[in-house]
Design an enzyme around this catalytic site. Structure first.
Site, PDB file in Angstrom:
ATOM      1  N   THR A 116       0.834  -1.203   0.000  1.00 38.41           N
ATOM      2  CA  THR A 116       0.000   0.000   0.000  1.00 38.41           C
ATOM      3  C   THR A 116       0.872   1.258   0.000  1.00 38.41           C
ATOM      4  O   THR A 116       2.016   1.213   0.423  1.00 38.41           O
ATOM      5  CB  THR A 116      -0.849   0.004   1.280  1.00 38.41           C
ATOM      6  OG1 THR A 116      -1.355  -1.286   1.516  1.00 38.41           O
ATOM      7  CG2 THR A 116      -1.975   0.994   1.195  1.00 38.41           C
TER       8      THR A 116
ATOM      9  N   ARG B  15     -11.320  -9.321  -4.318  1.00 39.72           N
ATOM     10  CA  ARG B  15     -10.783  -9.277  -2.950  1.00 39.72           C
ATOM     11  C   ARG B  15     -10.599  -7.828  -2.499  1.00 39.72           C
ATOM     12  O   ARG B  15     -10.130  -6.975  -3.245  1.00 39.72           O
ATOM     13  CB  ARG B  15      -9.441 -10.025  -2.904  1.00 39.72           C
ATOM     14  CG  ARG B  15      -8.733  -9.963  -1.549  1.00 39.72           C
ATOM     15  CD  ARG B  15      -7.672  -8.886  -1.495  1.00 39.72           C
ATOM     16  NE  ARG B  15      -6.905  -8.906  -0.249  1.00 39.72           N
ATOM     17  CZ  ARG B  15      -5.987  -8.004   0.078  1.00 39.72           C
ATOM     18  NH1 ARG B  15      -5.730  -7.010  -0.750  1.00 39.72           N
ATOM     19  NH2 ARG B  15      -5.339  -8.096   1.223  1.00 39.72           N
ATOM     20  N   ILE B  16     -10.997  -7.555  -1.266  1.00 36.48           N
ATOM     21  CA  ILE B  16     -10.842  -6.236  -0.664  1.00 36.48           C
ATOM     22  C   ILE B  16      -9.945  -6.367   0.562  1.00 36.48           C
ATOM     23  O   ILE B  16     -10.169  -7.233   1.403  1.00 36.48           O
ATOM     24  CB  ILE B  16     -12.198  -5.641  -0.237  1.00 36.48           C
ATOM     25  CG1 ILE B  16     -13.157  -5.575  -1.426  1.00 36.48           C
ATOM     26  CG2 ILE B  16     -12.002  -4.255   0.387  1.00 36.48           C
ATOM     27  CD1 ILE B  16     -12.715  -4.681  -2.546  1.00 36.48           C
ATOM     28  N   GLY B  17      -8.951  -5.518   0.664  1.00 35.25           N
ATOM     29  CA  GLY B  17      -8.078  -5.526   1.836  1.00 35.25           C
ATOM     30  C   GLY B  17      -8.533  -4.523   2.875  1.00 35.25           C
ATOM     31  O   GLY B  17      -9.714  -4.198   2.989  1.00 35.25           O
ATOM     32  N   ASP B  18      -7.586  -4.001   3.612  1.00 35.96           N
ATOM     33  CA  ASP B  18      -7.906  -3.074   4.700  1.00 35.96           C
ATOM     34  C   ASP B  18      -8.001  -1.623   4.257  1.00 35.96           C
ATOM     35  O   ASP B  18      -8.664  -0.808   4.897  1.00 35.96           O
ATOM     36  CB  ASP B  18      -6.834  -3.179   5.794  1.00 35.96           C
ATOM     37  CG  ASP B  18      -5.471  -2.719   5.296  1.00 35.96           C
ATOM     38  OD1 ASP B  18      -4.995  -1.649   5.729  1.00 35.96           O
ATOM     39  OD2 ASP B  18      -4.865  -3.417   4.470  1.00 35.96           O
TER      40      ASP B  18
ATOM     41  N   THR C 267      -0.454  -0.380   6.676  1.00 40.26           N
ATOM     42  CA  THR C 267       0.032  -1.103   5.508  1.00 40.26           C
ATOM     43  C   THR C 267       0.423  -2.506   5.950  1.00 40.26           C
ATOM     44  O   THR C 267       0.895  -2.698   7.069  1.00 40.26           O
ATOM     45  CB  THR C 267       1.244  -0.378   4.874  1.00 40.26           C
ATOM     46  OG1 THR C 267       1.818  -1.224   3.863  1.00 40.26           O
ATOM     47  CG2 THR C 267       2.315  -0.056   5.896  1.00 40.26           C
ATOM     48  N   GLY C 268       0.211  -3.482   5.065  1.00 36.74           N
ATOM     49  CA  GLY C 268       0.546  -4.862   5.417  1.00 36.74           C
ATOM     50  C   GLY C 268      -0.489  -5.827   4.882  1.00 36.74           C
ATOM     51  O   GLY C 268      -1.160  -5.559   3.883  1.00 36.74           O
TER      52      GLY C 268
ATOM     53  N   GLY D  21      -3.790  -7.166   4.512  1.00 34.36           N
ATOM     54  CA  GLY D  21      -5.053  -6.485   4.745  1.00 34.36           C
ATOM     55  C   GLY D  21      -6.060  -7.249   5.565  1.00 34.36           C
ATOM     56  O   GLY D  21      -6.805  -6.665   6.354  1.00 34.36           O
TER      57      GLY D  21
END
Length: 291
Positions: free
Chosen positions: A174, A201-204, A223-224, A226
């Site tokens: 990110t 797919r959806i992350g954070d 960041t990382g 998600g």
């Protein structure tokens, strides 16, 4: 009180690359005018990173298993939030996210709806794919026994047989920024996701409280990985603890919960700023005296 813009280019890079990442991010931060609006500063920094193929956002985004590129982005100020999820074929998702916040009654737009919204506002069709992204996808698919498998079976093999750290190490994950100007806070974030991943797919990053948060105590961007960041609502947890102890200690404690999972965070409060990560993370910083 000093005005501040703090950037990250993603967690997970090799420690040997941190100095060069810092140099580049400091240059980006230095090129951004802080002005009067912290959101402008935060968004403008992210736009620069979205336009740079070295970062996993906008033009540098990674490909999903099906070869498509879907991006997430979000912006936040105290009391307001906007994000786009799985948006495609735009150059700067973070600008669309800001328009969601400022021009609609909604907080989130996803997929086709986000794309149609962007077109209505005049955002031109743009192909963010690069040869780097294509090669990275090829490496991911070749790392499993049956790269021609279909659907869930293919993804299961990727999940169980792929060393994710190998792909995170060159992706820069990110990108994000937080700003404090004349005591006002803002945050912005953008990502091309992680590799490998399923379409949709959806992350954070576009989830308020997970990958981004801004409130009366400050602004935080994560960041990382998600999924793990979302499960812990990392940015909200950090924001709610601001003022109880030093900002650095709060971030260190929260990142400490991520055992074996890559994670990092940047944050500003009324009188502090800082960052913390459990693996290499590039940082950029600009400080100015307030008016």
């Amino acid at each position: 009180m000093r005005n501040i813009l703090l950037l990250h280019g993603g967690v997970g890079i090799d420690n040997s690359l941190v100095d060069s990442a810092n140099k580049k991010l400091n240059s980006i931060a230095g090129s951004v005018e802080l002005g009067l609006d912290p959101l402008d500063a935060a968004v403008n920094a992210v736009v620069i990173m979205e336009n740079d193929p070295d970062f996993n956002a906008g033009t540098g985004s990674v490909m999903r298993i099906d070869g498509s590129i879907q991006m997430d982005a979000a912006v936040a100020i105290p009391g307001k939030f906007g994000s786009v999820l799985a948006i495609e074929s735009v150059k700067n998702p973070v600008l669309v996210a800001r328009d969601v916040m400022n021009l609609t009654p909604h907080t989130m737009l996803a997929g086709d709806g986000a794309i149609k919204f962007a077109r209505l506002l005049g955002y031109k069709e743009y192909d963010p794919s690069t040869e780097k992204a294509k090669n990275r996808l090829k490496i991911a698919l070749n790392s499993v026994n049956d790269p021609n498998g279909e659907g869930h079976s293919k993804y299961s093999k990727l999940m169980t047989k792929t060393d994710f750290s190998r792909f995170l190490s060159d992706s820069c994950d990110t990108v994000g920024s937080v700003a404090r100007i004349d005591g006002k806070f803002a945050a912005a974030v953008s990502t091309g996701g992680s590799s490998p991943m399923l379409r949709g797919r959806i992350g954070d990053s576009p989830i308020f409280g997970a990958g981004i948060y801004a409130g009366e105590n400050g602004a935080v961007v994560a960041t990382g990985i998600g999924e793990d960041i979302s499960r812990r609502l990392l940015c909200f947890r950090i924001h709610e603890k601001i003022g109880t102890k030093s900002l650095e200690k709060i971030m260190e404690e929260e990142i400490g919960f991520f055992k074996g999972v890559i994670a990092g965070v940047i944050a500003v409060s009324a009188d502090e700023h800082g960052y913390y990560a459990n693996k290499g993370m590039g940082i950029g910083l600009k400080l100015e005296n307030s008016m």
